[in-house]
Design an enzyme around this catalytic site. Structure first.
Site, short mmCIF file in Angstrom:
data_model
loop_
_atom_site.label_atom_id
_atom_site.label_comp_id
_atom_site.label_asym_id
_atom_site.label_seq_id
_atom_site.Cartn_x
_atom_site.Cartn_y
_atom_site.Cartn_z
CB CYS A 28 -8.00 0.99 5.43
SG CYS A 28 -7.44 2.58 6.06
CB ILE A 70 -0.97 -0.01 1.19
CG1 ILE A 70 -1.81 -1.29 1.15
CG2 ILE A 70 -1.89 1.18 1.18
CD1 ILE A 70 -2.55 -1.51 -0.16
N GLY A 71 2.13 1.15 0.30
CA GLY A 71 2.98 2.34 0.15
C GLY A 71 4.13 2.42 1.11
CG HIS A 129 -4.27 -1.61 11.74
ND1 HIS A 129 -4.71 -1.74 10.44
CD2 HIS A 129 -4.02 -0.29 11.90
CE1 HIS A 129 -4.75 -0.56 9.86
NE2 HIS A 129 -4.34 0.35 10.73
CG HIS A 146 -5.43 1.89 0.74
ND1 HIS A 146 -5.69 0.55 0.76
CD2 HIS A 146 -5.29 2.27 2.05
CE1 HIS A 146 -5.70 0.11 2.01
NE2 HIS A 146 -5.46 1.14 2.81
#
Length: 765
Positions: A650, A438-439, A701, A648
């Site tokens: 979330c 994602i980065g 997470h 993206h």
């Protein structure tokens, strides 16, 4: 007229709680030491509120992680998978952390509970889990303990508890065949036990937060509210129940709300000032109901306009009398930084327009003092409000002119997605189940120290950039080694996904200690948008170009989208949010075009906050979604068909906005799905979402490392739900907060999972 508070930031003005929790998780301090830090924070905040004249000081608003998770523990709603930990009799605090973060130790491998946004804020809560045979019992005594702690130290404490109906509504059924509200009959006796013990401990007032009263509720839910509060009143007729909802009006729920047998009703008059007139127009004057006026903004950092607030106070007092009115922040001050006094680098002019949590308490005291005749305080406030309204720091005509010249073509790609997809597939020749991240990659202490040393002048810019280049090349080589298909440069040069851009855009300013809690120990320092926004120079081109030059694979350019920058900032309140969003969108568009011109063929514009910005009332959805989608499309539509735009999102529920997500027209969307076991994909499948999608298979997470087999299981679910040709493989979110060992192991497993899925797809042909 009393003044009171609904809740105070729990992290500490110097993020003491964050640092203590992370030290405890790392084994550097003991549980006793962690608890000592927590107690010191509570005492400091209670003392501060008492000094500011708060008549009723909240307690139980403190949490090590999240107040909703605390409630799950209070009522014993502990998912069955944590039974092994209970059998081991681990400490309640360790159980709480395991439920929030997952647990992978001593032969146990237990996934964390789901996490999602708290209404339309950037705070995340841990979603309660309910089964059809759910039972409840009074498990955690934290609410009693913290009340007794405050009472022992002679503070006029008001226990704060998430109300029973909202607790159920905020949760999720984990088995079929029932609705979670059907559990109210089992849950309510536990709440009664809690209230009985609070009364026994000496409590005469309890704040029950029922924020779901700000939502569109059906007749069944409203009837449950009526029945629940009737039973509570019958059981505790002398207990002063302070009912609090916030973030919106009560709307169509108002008649039921006004009929509830509670003593005080809280109104968020910042988000919905009109509701005061609605309520005063009813027969409320003929009842004994007291009103709490939420007139100080608990979600933004701008100074209160005393003149406007006094009009509301005086209107309520003239109808109900001063003894039936309390004043308060609009919601818990959890959502604002602790203390403006800690800021030493903001210009005095702009600082004079601002107020953090501590200053908001002072504003409440000022308003009461003005009502009692202190006109000097009002004059000083008027001068500050006038200074902001007329300041040349705010307005830039060239920005306003560009926004005014907008046409529909500015928010439209050249060709439709099927055309773009064919062009991109021919150009990129990626395999099925292409892998990417994602980065961001882990921001180690070494990386953070580089930035700190640069700011202190211990490193020159040349030395700093050489170190960042080295880290970037190393992560590129590692990605190539494990076989990722579309690479990222790791974002080692960035502090925060919003702060990094705000620092380079005009119209923003930054605090040094303006931290707020996002989830658990994760704190963010939102930018402050005080004026018109523009982009004076390239922001990311240097690092994206450098990274692309060091690999033959595709390198994604990484940007944060306009709505997320808006949502995760403290936004100016002197113009519509839609106008500010469009200003940011044009600035991001300029950066997207610059990246394309620099040879970057894949550009990700993150918009995790699109869903969180959705108004709580359905009648307001369409207007918001129109300008939010338009802002994204403005930012993404300046490039050629050959350039692939990713976005993206979330920790969002997508069912109610799926058509608008499709209208964003990103070539690829990546989303969080691992904690929900791919449940979120159902919305995309039911809608027949046309574009490409990367459902997250790695919960970033949680510190646990998922196996390749676990990810394969998730991908198999995705492949049944969506066309294989449109599926990507990626983590749930960026990896900035993770450690390198777990990241490397998890991503290597992710690549292996993708390879297995490709082999199976080839065999099935």
């Amino acid at each position: 007229m009393i003044i009171h508070n609904l809740g105070y930031p729990r992290i500490g003005s110097q993020r003491e709680l964050k640092k203590a929790c992370e030290s405890y998780w790392a084994g550097k301090i003991t549980l006793d030491e962690l608890q000592a830090v927590a107690r010191a924070i509570r005492l400091q905040h209670w003392e501060l509120q008492q000094q500011k004249g708060i008549d009723r000081i909240p307690c139980n608003d403190f949490s090590y992680y999240d107040q909703v998770l605390d409630t799950s523990l209070m009522v014993g709603a502990i998912p069955a998978r944590y039974a092994p930990l209970q059998e081991k009799k681990i400490h309640e605090t360790d159980l709480l952390f395991a439920m929030a973060r997952g647990y992978q130790r001593d032969g146990d491998d237990i996934t964390a509970m789901e996490m999602t946004k708290w209404f339309d804020t950037n705070y995340h809560y841990i979603v309660p889990e309910f089964a059809a045979n759910q039972s409840f019992h009074f498990f955690s005594r934290k609410v009693i303990d913290q009340f007794l702690e405050a009472k022992k130290d002679n503070y006029a404490a008001k226990p704060v508890i998430l109300g029973p109906v909202s607790f159920l509504l905020l949760g999720k059924e984990k088995s079929a065949g029932f609705h979670r509200l059907s559990l109210i009959g089992k849950l309510l006796p536990v709440y009664m036990d809690v209230l009985a013990q609070l009364i026994k401990a000496g409590a005469d007032m309890v704040q029950l937060d029922e924020p779901c009263l700000s939502l569109d509720l059906d007749e069944t839910a409203l009837q449950i509210f009526s029945d629940t509060y009737a039973q509570l009143h019958a059981a505790f007729p002398r207990l002063h129940i302070f009912l609090a909802s916030y973030f919106e009006c009560y709307g169509k729920n108002l008649p039921v709300v006004l009929s509830l047998p509670v003593q005080t009703l809280h109104l968020d008059l910042v988000r919905c000032p009109s509701q005061l007139d609605d309520i005063l127009a009813t027969s409320v004057a003929d009842t004994s109901l007291r009103l709490s006026l939420g007139i100080v903004d608990g979600r933004n950092i701008w100074k209160n306009n005393y003149e406007r607030s006094l009009q509301q106070i005086q209107k309520a007092v003239s109808t109900l009398g001063e003894e039936r009115i309390a004043i308060a922040p609009s919601c818990s001050l959890l959502h604002v930084p602790c203390d403006l006094d800690n800021e030493t680098s903001i210009s005095p002019e702009i600082k004079n327009w601002m107020a953090f949590a501590k200053q908001k308490l002072q504003e409440l005291k000022d308003l009461r003092d003005i009502m009692n005749g202190n006109t000097a305080l009002l004059d000083t406030n008027k001068a500050a409000i006038h200074s902001r309204a007329t300041s040349p720091l705010i307005h830039r005509e060239e920005v306003k002119s560009r926004i005014a010249a907008f046409t529909a073509a500015d928010a439209r790609r050249k060709s439709a997605f099927p055309v773009r997809q064919h062009i991109q597939q021919e150009q990129f020749k990626l395999p099925l189940f292409p892998t990417t991240t994602i980065g961001s990659f882990p921001q180690t202490d070494d990386i953070r120290q580089l930035r700190a040393r640069l700011k202190k002048g211990e490193l020159t810019t040349v030395q700093y950039e050489a170190a960042i280049e080295k880290a970037t090349i190393e992560v590129i080589r590692w990605q190539e080694e494990i076989g990722l298909d579309v690479l990222v440069h790791g974002e080692f040069e960035r502090n925060d996904m919003v702060e990094y851009f705000g620092e380079q855009l005009q119209g923003f300013l930054f605090t040094k200690n303006g931290w707020v809690q996002s989830y658990g120990s994760r704190c963010v320092k939102p930018p402050v948008i005080f004026g018109d926004v523009s982009r004076p120079a390239d922001m990311t081109v240097r690092w994206s170009s450098f990274a692309q030059a060091h690999t033959g694979k595709l390198m994604k350019g990484m940007l944060t989208g306009p709505v997320t920058i808006l949502q995760w900032s403290f936004v100016r309140d002197d113009q519509p949010r839609s106008v500010t969003a469009n200003q940011i969108a044009w600035a991001i568009r300029d950066e997207v075009v610059a990246l394309e011109q620099a040879g970057i063929k894949v550009i990700q514009i993150d918009e995790p906050a699109i869903r969180e910005g959705l108004p709580l009332r359905k009648e307001n959805h369409a207007a918001y979604l129109e300008w939010a989608v338009q802002a994204f499309r403005i930012s993404a539509s300046g490039v050629k068909d050959e350039t692939q735009i990713h976005t993206h999102m979330c920790y969002s529920e997508f069912n109610d906005i799926i058509e608008h997500i499709a209208a964003m027209d990103a070539d690829v969307i990546t989303i969080e799905t691992s904690r929900s076991q791919m449940e979120l994909l159902d919305a995309f499948a039911d809608f027949k979402y046309p574009n490409e999608i990367g459902p997250g298979v790695y919960d970033i997470h949680s510190p646990r490392q998922p196996s390749a087999e676990e990810m394969i299981t998730l991908l198999e679910k995705a492949a049944v739900t969506l066309p294989v040709r449109n599926l990507w493989v990626n983590p749930d979110c960026g990896l900035k907060t993770r450690k390198w060992p777990e990241t490397k192991a998890a991503l290597a497993n992710m690549v292996r999972a993708a390879e297995v899925m490709r082999t199976r797809a080839a065999s099935a042909k």
